[in-house]
Write a protein that holds these residues in place. Sequence first.
Motif, PDB file in Angstrom:
ATOM      1  N   THR A  88      37.404  34.418  48.601  1.00  0.00           N
ATOM      2  CA  THR A  88      37.507  35.747  47.744  1.00  0.00           C
ATOM      3  C   THR A  88      38.768  36.412  48.303  1.00  0.00           C
ATOM      4  O   THR A  88      39.239  37.009  47.386  1.00  0.00           O
ATOM      5  CB  THR A  88      36.127  36.679  47.992  1.00  0.00           C
ATOM      6  N   GLU A 160      29.455  33.010  33.994  1.00  0.00           N
ATOM      7  CA  GLU A 160      30.345  34.462  34.145  1.00  0.00           C
ATOM      8  C   GLU A 160      31.790  34.236  33.847  1.00  0.00           C
ATOM      9  O   GLU A 160      32.753  34.893  33.344  1.00  0.00           O
ATOM     10  CB  GLU A 160      29.736  35.061  35.121  1.00  0.00           C
ATOM     11  N   PHE A 161      32.189  32.887  34.515  1.00  0.00           N
ATOM     12  CA  PHE A 161      33.799  32.471  34.567  1.00  0.00           C
ATOM     13  C   PHE A 161      33.944  31.339  34.040  1.00  0.00           C
ATOM     14  O   PHE A 161      34.877  30.372  34.356  1.00  0.00           O
ATOM     15  CB  PHE A 161      33.711  32.201  36.224  1.00  0.00           C
ATOM     16  N   LYS A 221      39.833  43.132  38.412  1.00  0.00           N
ATOM     17  CA  LYS A 221      38.732  43.052  37.591  1.00  0.00           C
ATOM     18  C   LYS A 221      37.798  41.819  37.661  1.00  0.00           C
ATOM     19  O   LYS A 221      36.519  41.943  38.035  1.00  0.00           O
ATOM     20  CB  LYS A 221      39.086  43.087  35.742  1.00  0.00           C
ATOM     21  N   ARG A 222      38.332  40.680  37.837  1.00  0.00           N
ATOM     22  CA  ARG A 222      37.416  39.371  37.975  1.00  0.00           C
ATOM     23  C   ARG A 222      37.104  39.361  39.400  1.00  0.00           C
ATOM     24  O   ARG A 222      35.898  38.674  39.605  1.00  0.00           O
ATOM     25  CB  ARG A 222      38.220  38.225  37.344  1.00  0.00           C
ATOM     26  N   SER A 224      36.400  41.619  41.434  1.00  0.00           N
ATOM     27  CA  SER A 224      35.263  42.768  41.467  1.00  0.00           C
ATOM     28  C   SER A 224      33.750  41.979  41.218  1.00  0.00           C
ATOM     29  O   SER A 224      32.906  41.966  41.472  1.00  0.00           O
ATOM     30  CB  SER A 224      35.430  43.997  40.737  1.00  0.00           C
ATOM     31  N   LYS A 225      33.985  41.094  40.165  1.00  0.00           N
ATOM     32  CA  LYS A 225      32.903  40.197  39.455  1.00  0.00           C
ATOM     33  C   LYS A 225      32.483  39.195  40.815  1.00  0.00           C
ATOM     34  O   LYS A 225      31.229  38.967  40.975  1.00  0.00           O
ATOM     35  CB  LYS A 225      33.131  39.692  38.213  1.00  0.00           C
ATOM     36  N   VAL A 226      33.365  38.555  41.057  1.00  0.00           N
ATOM     37  CA  VAL A 226      33.109  37.399  42.344  1.00  0.00           C
ATOM     38  C   VAL A 226      32.392  38.224  43.411  1.00  0.00           C
ATOM     39  O   VAL A 226      31.597  37.699  43.995  1.00  0.00           O
ATOM     40  CB  VAL A 226      34.402  36.697  42.553  1.00  0.00           C
ATOM     41  N   ASP A 227      32.873  39.551  43.725  1.00  0.00           N
ATOM     42  CA  ASP A 227      32.041  40.189  45.024  1.00  0.00           C
ATOM     43  C   ASP A 227      30.938  40.369  44.499  1.00  0.00           C
ATOM     44  O   ASP A 227      29.773  40.554  45.567  1.00  0.00           O
ATOM     45  CB  ASP A 227      32.894  41.701  44.881  1.00  0.00           C
ATOM     46  N   GLU A 228      30.384  40.500  42.990  1.00  0.00           N
ATOM     47  CA  GLU A 228      28.922  40.633  42.947  1.00  0.00           C
ATOM     48  C   GLU A 228      28.159  39.361  43.243  1.00  0.00           C
ATOM     49  O   GLU A 228      26.918  39.438  43.733  1.00  0.00           O
ATOM     50  CB  GLU A 228      28.682  40.918  41.208  1.00  0.00           C
TER      51      GLU A 228
END
Length: 258
Positions: A88, A160-161, A221-222, A224-228
């Motif tokens: 990350t 998601e990705f 932006k993406r 932050s999605k990985v952080d989820e």
Amino acid sequence: MTKPEEASREPTPSYITMMLDATAQWIRWLEDYPGWKEWNRDRLNRALYDDDLLPDAGELVPRAFVFSEAVERQHTVVFQYICLHQTTIALKECEYYFRRFPFHGLPVTHSDHITNICEMYFGRFYEFRERLKKFLNVLAVAAPTHRIDPGKFIKLFDKEFEGELKARNSVHHHARFEDQAIDRIFLTSIVSTGRSGARWKAERQAAYRKVTQEWVARVRKRASKVDEFMEAAAQLTLMSCDFLAAPVPTECSSPDSR
């Protein structure tokens, strides 16, 4: 109006923060594990002072440290989570590669530079996926009573990705990454060498700034999605493994047994 007691209240730490704190605590505990400190000291001395770092003919693989079966499972969970966290960080670092062009005067074009970073960026998602799968598998072994389903987690990640993973696979198996905005940088760079070069150089610079700004925003932006997903993985781990909450590591078990 915010009340004084609300203003002074500290924000609730994320599961990622709690997980990193827990792994740090576990690593400190490991310092007292019999033989661990001496093994690490020997490994460090070899790295710092040995003139010949190649292994001896009779020792092609460096001696691995042997834990007990229970601690080995714990060590694998902690180590794989750290590897996942490192990915990350590497993903977020792509922002700074987009924001810098350190190749002035060298045979590296602006368009090639961006293309290289884009391919590296897409590769980070595949790297995270594979490390996430490996982490969830070792977590499932360490906490068998929780019936962790790595496949379901990975399917959510793939959904998601999907775009990033497809781009990575295309680069890896077919051709280099192509993008119309990057093509514009490439073409304006070529025509800037002609008679009206000054004008086209300004066009190339403007196009380059616009593209890099867009990619920086995309990375943020993406990521932050990985952080989820990291947050969910951290929460699942803390709920599943007592050894990351107790002062002395124990077997992974149900939170109800604490």
